[in-house]
Design a protein around this motif. Structure first.
Motif, PDB file in Angstrom:
ATOM      1  N   UNK A  65      -0.555  -0.540   6.134  1.00 25.27           N
ATOM      2  CA  UNK A  65      -0.759  -1.175   5.038  1.00 25.27           C
ATOM      3  C   UNK A  65      -1.919  -2.019   5.246  1.00 25.27           C
ATOM      4  N   UNK A  66      -1.354  -3.178   6.506  1.00 26.81           N
ATOM      5  CA  UNK A  66      -2.156  -4.336   6.876  1.00 26.81           C
ATOM      6  C   UNK A  66      -2.606  -3.412   7.071  1.00 26.81           C
ATOM      7  N   UNK A  67      -3.521  -2.376   7.908  1.00 25.82           N
ATOM      8  CA  UNK A  67      -5.118  -1.861   8.575  1.00 25.82           C
ATOM      9  C   UNK A  67      -5.776  -1.435   6.995  1.00 25.82           C
ATOM     10  N   UNK A  68      -5.144  -0.667   6.919  1.00 26.26           N
ATOM     11  CA  UNK A  68      -5.310  -0.090   5.439  1.00 26.26           C
ATOM     12  C   UNK A  68      -6.699  -1.479   4.275  1.00 26.26           C
ATOM     13  N   UNK A  69      -5.355  -2.711   4.669  1.00 34.30           N
ATOM     14  CA  UNK A  69      -6.434  -3.790   3.886  1.00 34.30           C
ATOM     15  C   UNK A  69      -7.196  -4.653   4.563  1.00 34.30           C
ATOM     16  N   UNK A  70      -7.056  -4.434   5.625  1.00 29.68           N
ATOM     17  CA  UNK A  70      -8.544  -4.970   6.583  1.00 29.68           C
ATOM     18  C   UNK A  70      -9.590  -4.265   6.453  1.00 29.68           C
ATOM     19  N   UNK A  71      -9.172  -2.720   6.301  1.00 28.31           N
ATOM     20  CA  UNK A  71     -10.276  -2.353   6.156  1.00 28.31           C
ATOM     21  C   UNK A  71     -11.182  -2.192   4.880  1.00 28.31           C
ATOM     22  N   UNK A  72     -10.455  -2.437   3.410  1.00 30.57           N
ATOM     23  CA  UNK A  72     -10.864  -2.076   2.500  1.00 30.57           C
ATOM     24  C   UNK A  72     -11.562  -4.036   2.022  1.00 30.57           C
ATOM     25  N   UNK A  73     -10.966  -4.371   3.269  1.00 31.14           N
ATOM     26  CA  UNK A  73     -11.295  -5.938   2.199  1.00 31.14           C
ATOM     27  C   UNK A  73     -13.094  -6.513   4.100  1.00 31.14           C
ATOM     28  N   UNK A  74     -12.843  -5.031   4.451  1.00 37.75           N
ATOM     29  CA  UNK A  74     -13.895  -5.578   5.362  1.00 37.75           C
ATOM     30  C   UNK A  74     -14.060  -6.887   6.823  1.00 37.75           C
ATOM     31  N   UNK A  75     -11.859  -6.902   7.098  1.00 40.73           N
ATOM     32  CA  UNK A  75     -11.893  -8.729   7.409  1.00 40.73           C
ATOM     33  C   UNK A  75     -10.892  -7.377   8.585  1.00 40.73           C
ATOM     34  N   UNK A  76     -10.696  -8.216   9.841  1.00 43.95           N
ATOM     35  CA  UNK A  76     -10.098  -7.934  10.914  1.00 43.95           C
ATOM     36  C   UNK A  76      -8.489  -8.871  10.579  1.00 43.95           C
ATOM     37  N   UNK A 135       0.486 -19.632  -0.648  1.00 43.10           N
ATOM     38  CA  UNK A 135       0.995 -18.853  -1.529  1.00 43.10           C
ATOM     39  C   UNK A 135       1.629 -18.034  -0.148  1.00 43.10           C
ATOM     40  N   UNK A 136       2.965 -17.141  -0.588  1.00 44.81           N
ATOM     41  CA  UNK A 136       3.538 -16.695   0.736  1.00 44.81           C
ATOM     42  C   UNK A 136       4.080 -14.886   0.033  1.00 44.81           C
ATOM     43  N   UNK A 137       3.322 -14.121   0.831  1.00 43.34           N
ATOM     44  CA  UNK A 137       3.646 -12.416   0.330  1.00 43.34           C
ATOM     45  C   UNK A 137       5.074 -12.420   0.907  1.00 43.34           C
ATOM     46  N   UNK A 138       5.959 -12.218   0.019  1.00 38.53           N
ATOM     47  CA  UNK A 138       7.428 -11.875   0.777  1.00 38.53           C
ATOM     48  C   UNK A 138       7.117 -10.096   1.224  1.00 38.53           C
ATOM     49  N   UNK A 139       6.356  -9.437   1.228  1.00 35.95           N
ATOM     50  CA  UNK A 139       6.077  -8.079   0.993  1.00 35.95           C
ATOM     51  C   UNK A 139       5.000  -7.537   1.317  1.00 35.95           C
ATOM     52  N   UNK A 140       4.490  -7.069   1.417  1.00 41.83           N
ATOM     53  CA  UNK A 140       2.745  -6.380   1.150  1.00 41.83           C
ATOM     54  C   UNK A 140       2.822  -5.650   0.301  1.00 41.83           C
ATOM     55  N   UNK A 141       1.813  -6.329  -0.039  1.00 41.20           N
ATOM     56  CA  UNK A 141       1.729  -5.816  -2.698  1.00 41.20           C
ATOM     57  C   UNK A 141       0.953  -4.376  -1.772  1.00 41.20           C
ATOM     58  N   UNK A 142       0.999  -3.783  -3.686  1.00 39.10           N
ATOM     59  CA  UNK A 142       0.873  -2.747  -3.216  1.00 39.10           C
ATOM     60  C   UNK A 142      -0.617  -1.708  -3.020  1.00 39.10           C
ATOM     61  N   UNK A 143      -0.912  -2.184  -3.575  1.00 36.47           N
ATOM     62  CA  UNK A 143      -2.820  -2.656  -3.306  1.00 36.47           C
ATOM     63  C   UNK A 143      -3.544  -4.197  -3.078  1.00 36.47           C
ATOM     64  N   UNK A 144      -4.534  -3.557  -2.959  1.00 36.08           N
ATOM     65  CA  UNK A 144      -5.392  -4.414  -1.994  1.00 36.08           C
ATOM     66  C   UNK A 144      -6.005  -5.779  -3.247  1.00 36.08           C
ATOM     67  N   UNK A 145      -6.281  -4.795  -4.323  1.00 32.00           N
ATOM     68  CA  UNK A 145      -6.397  -6.077  -5.677  1.00 32.00           C
ATOM     69  C   UNK A 145      -5.112  -6.775  -5.640  1.00 32.00           C
TER      70      UNK A 145
END
Ligand code: AMP
Length: 461
Positions: free
Chosen positions: A355-366, A316-326
């Motif tokens: 947003x990438x930083x936030x996503x990483x934090x929420x998903x507990x991944x770097x 899958x390709x994300x053409x942009x980061x989605x609005x939220x983690x879910x």
């Protein structure tokens, strides 16, 4: 040999169902099935984290059908799904799982399609109803649907339904079912409002979590930063570099869906757009073409791609980061299915970096990222899709089955079986994938000949 705990034979299910599962080719249980089925069959409520593609339909479908008395023509099983596409897919899987019981009636109540035929089906009686919240509520209010005999209630993709604003409809519907029911709640994530729903509607539910581990283990998540003006070329760089010829490209808006699909087409790639504003018929045709491999790339918004059931999508390709983690979790869940390795490629710009930083934090991944310029600019080699999808103007309601269409193609029209791909039979139409080289020939022969004694219109999707 399957290990004992993975074998369906270790479960307390009817011998007829065991045989049916074998005929379906289900050799052993998937993770979610192994975790959920012993409890589900024991009558327990479940709150389970699972996504489409994990085998979750059977995880709730087997206990649901086990609870149905086929001699009583009352609605005994109710599955609520966020979209009509998902409702159709769930119903299709339930029908296959229900083959061991005679005369099981499973009715789909999806929104966005005409209500008249649904009223008629309900009037004839149903054992199981699968549908979207708004439409189910509609039928209850119009007194077409009585839920007082429901034994099993399933809320599928719960987080998504809440995000789509269905909470009131769900409350309304659940109150129409008996308190003694068994309740399954499936959700890709467990935000607070899901926990509340569970508290309100479930009785000491067993918690089943298998997904996050799965997601991390088999999906290679890559992130690329680029300039805003570079985004379209970044997309083709990723496609060329990874030699992709089958992927979903997610965009946040329908305008971008149209723009990206046009760009890819102009570059000679086989790409089709899908968004929520398209008519139901058009959407169905797009989904089926992508599923049949009659189009290589699907460019879609999140809502439109919900419930899309495609096995082993390589990327899958994300053409942009989605609005939220879910949404991100849902998107990448489209790849890496059934234990196969998947790839998720995300393009983002400087403005989205936080947003990438936030996503990483929420998903507990770097999440590490690279510049898109670090990839060589491989030449794109446009590839024609393997198949072409033909449309046939008759379906299930015309008593057409897959075997009839296959028979008409191979026996009457003389097309060799090796050229025939997937066949999908809908209510009043069917779709069949034919190898590109044989498609014209197949269409004209089907048009000249009868299928199961009747003439149908056959054309290209
Ligand atoms: P689902 O997550 O319910 O959408 O299922 C994804 C796909 O896996 C569907 O095509 C199912 O028919 C298939 N499937 C489910 N359970 C099994 C199993 N135990 N063995 C093989 N295939 C399965």
């Amino acid at each position: 040999m399957s290990s004992p705990s993975r074998s369906f034979a270790s479960l307390e299910i009817a011998p007829g169902q065991l045989k049916n599962l074998m005929l379906m080719g289900y050799e052993e249980m998937t993770d979610i099935q192994a975790a959920a089925l012993p409890f589900g069959l024991d009558g327990r409520d479940l709150i389970a984290q699972a996504k489409t593609g994990s085998g979750k339909t059977a995880a709730f479908g087997i206990p649901l059908l086990d609870n149905v008395n086929s001699l009583t023509l009352q609605v005994q099983g109710l599955v609520i799904c966020p979209t009509r596409e998902l409702s159709n897919q769930v119903a299709e899987e339930l029908r296959r799982l229900a083959k061991y019981k005679d005369n099981m009636k499973i009715v789909v109540l999806g929104g966005g399609t005409s209500i008249g035929p649904q009223i008629k089906s309900l009037a004839h009686g149903a054992h199981v109803v699968v549908g979207t919240p708004g439409r189910i509520r509609d039928h209850i209010e119009k007194e077409n649907l009585d839920l007082s005999d429901v034994q099993t209630l399933v809320l599928d993709e719960g987080d998504r339904m809440l995000a789509m604003g269905f909470v009131e409809d769900i409350n309304f519907i659940v109150k129409e079912t008996p308190r003694t029911r068994q309740t399954f709640l499936f959700s890709a994530t467990f935000p607070n409002d899901i926990v509340q729903i569970s508290k309100r509607f479930q009785n000491d539910p067993e918690e089943i979590i298998v997904e996050s581990h799965h997601t991390r283990a088999v999906i290679d998540q890559q992130f690329y930063i680029c300039q805003h003006s570079q985004k379209l070329s970044a997309l083709t760089t990723l496609i060329g570099h990874n030699k992709l010829n089958h992927a979903i490209i997610f965009c946040n808006t329908k305008q971008l869906v149209a723009e990206v699909a046009k760009y890819l087409k102009d570059k000679g790639l086989s790409a089709i757009p899908l968004h929520g504003d398209m008519e139901q018929r058009e959407r169905e045709q797009v989904l089926v073409q992508f599923k049949h491999r009659s189009a290589n790339f699907l460019v879609a918004t999140d809502v439109a791609a919900r419930g899309l059931d495609i096995e082993s999508l390589p990327a899958v390709i994300n053409y942009e980061l989605p609005r939220d983690q879910d949404t991100y979790v849902h998107r990448i869940g489209r790849t890496g299915r059934a234990g196969k390795e998947g790839m998720s490629l995300t393009i983002f710009t400087e403005k989205e970096r936080f947003k990438l930083g936030q996503l990483g934090q929420r998903m507990d991944q770097v999440f590490e990222y690279e510049s898109i310029d670090s990839l060589p600019n491989n030449r794109l080699i446009p590839q024609e899709p393997e198949f072409v999808t033909l449309y046939i103007s008759g379906g299930r309601k015309d008593k057409l089955r897959k075997g009839d269409i296959l028979g008409a193609l191979t026996k009457t029209a003389g097309i060799e079986g090796q050229y025939v791909g997937q066949i999908d039979v809908a209510d009043r139409s069917s779709f069949v994938a034919i190898a590109r080289s044989e498609a014209r020939n197949a269409a004209s022969r089907l048009n000249q000949n009868k299928i199961k004694g009747r003439k149908y219109k056959v054309g290209f999707c």
